[in-house]
Structures are given as structure tokens and as C-alpha cells.
Design an enzyme around this catalytic site. Structure first.
Site, short mmCIF file in Angstrom:
data_model
loop_
_atom_site.label_atom_id
_atom_site.label_comp_id
_atom_site.label_asym_id
_atom_site.label_seq_id
_atom_site.Cartn_x
_atom_site.Cartn_y
_atom_site.Cartn_z
N CYS A 1 0.85 -1.19 0.00
CA CYS A 1 0.00 0.00 0.00
C CYS A 1 0.88 1.25 0.00
CB CYS A 1 -0.89 -0.05 1.24
SG CYS A 1 -2.00 1.34 1.42
N PRO A 2 0.61 2.23 -0.83
CA PRO A 2 -0.55 2.37 -1.72
C PRO A 2 -0.27 1.96 -3.17
CG PRO A 2 0.55 4.48 -1.60
CD PRO A 2 1.36 3.49 -0.76
#
Length: 78
Positions: free
Chosen positions: A15-16
Site C-alpha cells: 500500500c498504496p
């Protein structure tokens, strides 16, 4: 009929990055086309559905696979 959706390998990204890369890839696709996202990031089970909801894409299918998840996303209208 076989699923003709392309596969986008996002394994190993955290992430992200899976969402950012999926967003860029989907932006270049035609509305209605489908893309499998393959991830190993545990947060993807939260991030990908939220991204689809916020971006107007449809999450068709989610599957847990060895070491991660697969998400079938249909590109929404621009």
C-alpha cells in the site's frame, strides 16, 4: 467462454502502490473492459474495494489465492 480479462501482477507491492498502479492501468482501458489484479498486500482486501467504489469501477469478483488475493475489476465510465 473463457475470461479474457488481462492480468496485472501487483504481487510484492505494498500500500498504496497496488491501488496507484491499478488506477493508472484502468485509466488507459475502455469502459466495460475487465482487469484481474493480483496482490500480496494484506491491505488490498480493503484498499481495492474502496478504490473501486470511489472511482466508479465495479468489483466483479474477489478470490483468496496462495500468498495473496485476486480481484476482477470492470472499468467504469469515465
Amino acid at each position: 467462454m473463457a475470461d479474457r480479462a488481462a492480468i496485472y501482477d501487483l504481487k510484492g507491492l505494498n500500500c498504496p502502490l497496488p491501488v496507484l498502479k491499478a488506477k493508472k492501468r484502468l485509466a488507459g482501458m475502455q469502459p466495460g473492459s475487465r482487469l484481474w489484479l493480483e496482490t500480496t498486500d494484506p491491505l488490498a482486501v480493503i484498499d481495492i474495494p474502496a478504490f473501486c467504489s470511489e472511482s466508479g469501477h465495479q468489483l466483479i469478483e474477489t478470490a483468496a489465492v496462495s500468498g495473496g488475493h485476486r480481484f476482477l475489476v470492470e472499468r467504469g465510465a469515465p
